[in-house]
Motif scaffolding. Structure first.
Motif, PDB file in Angstrom:
ATOM      1  N   ARG A 120      -2.654   9.042  -2.923  1.00 16.58           N
ATOM      2  CA  ARG A 120      -1.656   8.128  -2.932  1.00 16.58           C
ATOM      3  C   ARG A 120      -1.621   7.547  -4.295  1.00 16.58           C
ATOM      4  O   ARG A 120      -2.752   7.493  -5.181  1.00 16.58           O
ATOM      5  CB  ARG A 120      -2.033   7.242  -1.801  1.00 16.58           C
ATOM      6  CG  ARG A 120      -3.406   6.507  -2.018  1.00 16.58           C
ATOM      7  CD  ARG A 120      -3.330   5.503  -0.847  1.00 16.58           C
ATOM      8  NE  ARG A 120      -4.887   4.956  -0.924  1.00 16.58           N
ATOM      9  CZ  ARG A 120      -5.439   4.060  -1.642  1.00 16.58           C
ATOM     10  NH1 ARG A 120      -4.881   3.669  -2.689  1.00 16.58           N
ATOM     11  NH2 ARG A 120      -6.797   3.901  -1.212  1.00 16.58           N
ATOM     12  N   SER A 149      -4.431  15.693  -0.668  1.00 15.33           N
ATOM     13  CA  SER A 149      -3.983  14.315  -0.136  1.00 15.33           C
ATOM     14  C   SER A 149      -4.140  13.273  -1.128  1.00 15.33           C
ATOM     15  O   SER A 149      -5.345  13.209  -1.635  1.00 15.33           O
ATOM     16  CB  SER A 149      -4.657  13.863   1.204  1.00 15.33           C
ATOM     17  OG  SER A 149      -4.838  14.937   2.141  1.00 15.33           O
ATOM     18  N   MET A 166       0.884  -1.081   0.033  1.00 18.33           N
ATOM     19  CA  MET A 166      -0.070  -0.091   0.048  1.00 18.33           C
ATOM     20  C   MET A 166       0.724   1.144   0.124  1.00 18.33           C
ATOM     21  O   MET A 166       1.809   1.527   0.981  1.00 18.33           O
ATOM     22  CB  MET A 166      -0.881   0.124   1.454  1.00 18.33           C
ATOM     23  CG  MET A 166      -2.014   1.029   1.376  1.00 18.33           C
ATOM     24  SD  MET A 166      -3.316   0.804   0.145  1.00 18.33           S
ATOM     25  CE  MET A 166      -4.641   2.093   1.083  1.00 18.33           C
ATOM     26  N   HIS A 167       0.597   2.194  -0.841  1.00 20.68           N
ATOM     27  CA  HIS A 167       1.419   3.302  -0.971  1.00 20.68           C
ATOM     28  C   HIS A 167       1.046   4.240   0.110  1.00 20.68           C
ATOM     29  O   HIS A 167      -0.059   4.245   0.603  1.00 20.68           O
ATOM     30  CB  HIS A 167       1.411   4.032  -2.312  1.00 20.68           C
ATOM     31  CG  HIS A 167       1.820   3.382  -3.469  1.00 20.68           C
ATOM     32  ND1 HIS A 167       3.062   3.198  -3.875  1.00 20.68           N
ATOM     33  CD2 HIS A 167       1.155   2.342  -4.250  1.00 20.68           C
ATOM     34  CE1 HIS A 167       3.469   2.621  -4.901  1.00 20.68           C
ATOM     35  NE2 HIS A 167       2.158   1.990  -5.198  1.00 20.68           N
ATOM     36  N   SER A 168       1.810   5.262   0.638  1.00 23.24           N
ATOM     37  CA  SER A 168       1.486   5.997   1.617  1.00 23.24           C
ATOM     38  C   SER A 168       0.916   7.314   1.051  1.00 23.24           C
ATOM     39  O   SER A 168       1.047   7.578  -0.012  1.00 23.24           O
ATOM     40  CB  SER A 168       2.562   6.419   2.526  1.00 23.24           C
ATOM     41  OG  SER A 168       3.705   6.921   1.712  1.00 23.24           O
ATOM     42  N   ILE A 169       0.181   7.901   2.034  1.00 23.91           N
ATOM     43  CA  ILE A 169      -0.751   9.259   1.491  1.00 23.91           C
ATOM     44  C   ILE A 169       0.308  10.308   1.602  1.00 23.91           C
ATOM     45  O   ILE A 169       1.125  10.729   2.502  1.00 23.91           O
ATOM     46  CB  ILE A 169      -1.756   9.331   2.603  1.00 23.91           C
ATOM     47  CG1 ILE A 169      -2.963   8.334   2.133  1.00 23.91           C
ATOM     48  CG2 ILE A 169      -2.428  10.909   2.319  1.00 23.91           C
ATOM     49  CD1 ILE A 169      -4.062   8.603   3.124  1.00 23.91           C
ATOM     50  N   LEU A 170       0.228  11.045   0.472  1.00 24.58           N
ATOM     51  CA  LEU A 170       1.300  12.189   0.287  1.00 24.58           C
ATOM     52  C   LEU A 170       0.378  13.503   0.408  1.00 24.58           C
ATOM     53  O   LEU A 170      -0.820  13.542  -0.081  1.00 24.58           O
ATOM     54  CB  LEU A 170       1.807  11.982  -1.040  1.00 24.58           C
ATOM     55  CG  LEU A 170       2.596  10.862  -1.457  1.00 24.58           C
ATOM     56  CD1 LEU A 170       2.895  10.841  -2.721  1.00 24.58           C
ATOM     57  CD2 LEU A 170       3.828  10.681  -0.310  1.00 24.58           C
ATOM     58  N   HIS A 216      -7.379  11.275  -2.336  1.00 27.33           N
ATOM     59  CA  HIS A 216      -7.853  10.778  -1.025  1.00 27.33           C
ATOM     60  C   HIS A 216      -8.601  12.063  -0.315  1.00 27.33           C
ATOM     61  O   HIS A 216      -9.815  11.800   0.261  1.00 27.33           O
ATOM     62  CB  HIS A 216      -6.694  10.456   0.216  1.00 27.33           C
ATOM     63  CG  HIS A 216      -7.133   9.933   1.363  1.00 27.33           C
ATOM     64  ND1 HIS A 216      -7.481   8.670   1.435  1.00 27.33           N
ATOM     65  CD2 HIS A 216      -7.090  10.509   2.674  1.00 27.33           C
ATOM     66  CE1 HIS A 216      -7.787   8.345   2.790  1.00 27.33           C
ATOM     67  NE2 HIS A 216      -7.560   9.602   3.484  1.00 27.33           N
TER      68      HIS A 216
END
Ligand SMILES: [Zn+2]
Length: 256
Positions: free
Chosen positions: A63, A61, A1-5, A74
């Motif tokens: 990802r 936000s 799972m990619h992190s939220i940027l 997001h």
């Protein structure tokens, strides 16, 4: 799972996708250009309350998703809606041009805070004060400088002969060389555009200015128009893009 940027971002474009989603492209401070999908944005306005409108400054936000360059949006929290940008056709045309021309120099996922800040300040300027040709010349010249293409306006790009002391009115601008060419050097560049002494002086003055200019009564509108036409040609050459909103600025009956 990619992190939220998370990053400040300006909404450049958004369009419908399927029954309920939207695709949105942003110019961000931290990650350059980002394009993502806003699930349910068309159906439920609650999740993205007026935050996906062009020109909006938001806190984005997102990802990354596997096997696609289309990010998952997001959340999108409004920082500045730029409501007054859409109160006149002139402002909309000018703001659209700023976004298109800045976006043309930005790269996907490459940090471009200086371009982002320049666009952010430009949109605020147009919203508060309205468009003007001297402002646009300043914006274009600074943008070229930020992107690494500051035009050479003091001397010939090829032989280094300076303008001072040499016959004015025989200089040409060569997009390929990134600046002025003297009469003899421009003989080798048939596509170089003649530039009047007055238009060169306008561009030099604007390039030297430290901040966005409010007005330049001393500039003739003909010289400004001539200088800006060369800048736009140069931008199109460097970005290999035709600027669609630029032709709208020309053809619409704008009063400024
Ligand atoms: Zn020369």
């Amino acid at each position: 799972m990619h992190s939220i940027l998370v990053t400040p971002a300006i909404v450049v474009r958004s369009w419908s996708f399927g029954e309920s989603d939207k695709i949105v492209s942003f110019l961000t401070a931290e990650y350059g250009k980002v394009t993502g999908i806003a699930k349910g944005a068309k159906r439920s306005r609650r999740r993205f309350v007026n935050t996906l409108e062009p020109f909006s400054l938001v806190q984005l936000s997102f990802r990354d998703r596997p096997h696609t360059t289309l990010a998952f949006i997001h959340a999108c929290d409004l920082i500045r809606p730029h409501k007054n940008l859409t109160t006149s056709l002139e402002k909309i045309a000018c703001a659209s041009y700023l976004m298109e021309v800045t976006d043309a120099f930005a790269t996907e996922r490459e940090e471009s805070r200086s371009l982002f800040d320049h666009l952010k300040e430009g949109l605020i300027w147009v919203e508060d004060r309205g468009p003007s040709h001297s402002f646009l010349a300043f914006y274009e010249l600074k943008l070229l400088g930020l992107a690494g293409y500051q035009p050479a306006l003091e001397s010939c790009r090829r032989c280094r002969r300076t303008r001072a002391g040499n016959s004015p009115g025989h200089w040409r601008f060569s997009a390929r060389d990134g600046g002025l060419l003297c009469a003899s050097c421009s003989a080798l560049r048939k596509e170089a555009v003649p530039l009047s002494a007055e238009a060169i002086e306008v561009l030099v003055a604007v390039q030297r200015a430290k901040s966005i200019l409010s007005d330049h009564a001393s500039f003739s509108s003909a010289a400004l128009t001539e200088g800006r036409s060369v800048l736009r040609h140069f931008i199109q050459f460097q970005t290999s893009r035709e600027l669609k909103s630029a032709s709208f600025l020309d053809t619409s009956s704008l009063t400024w």
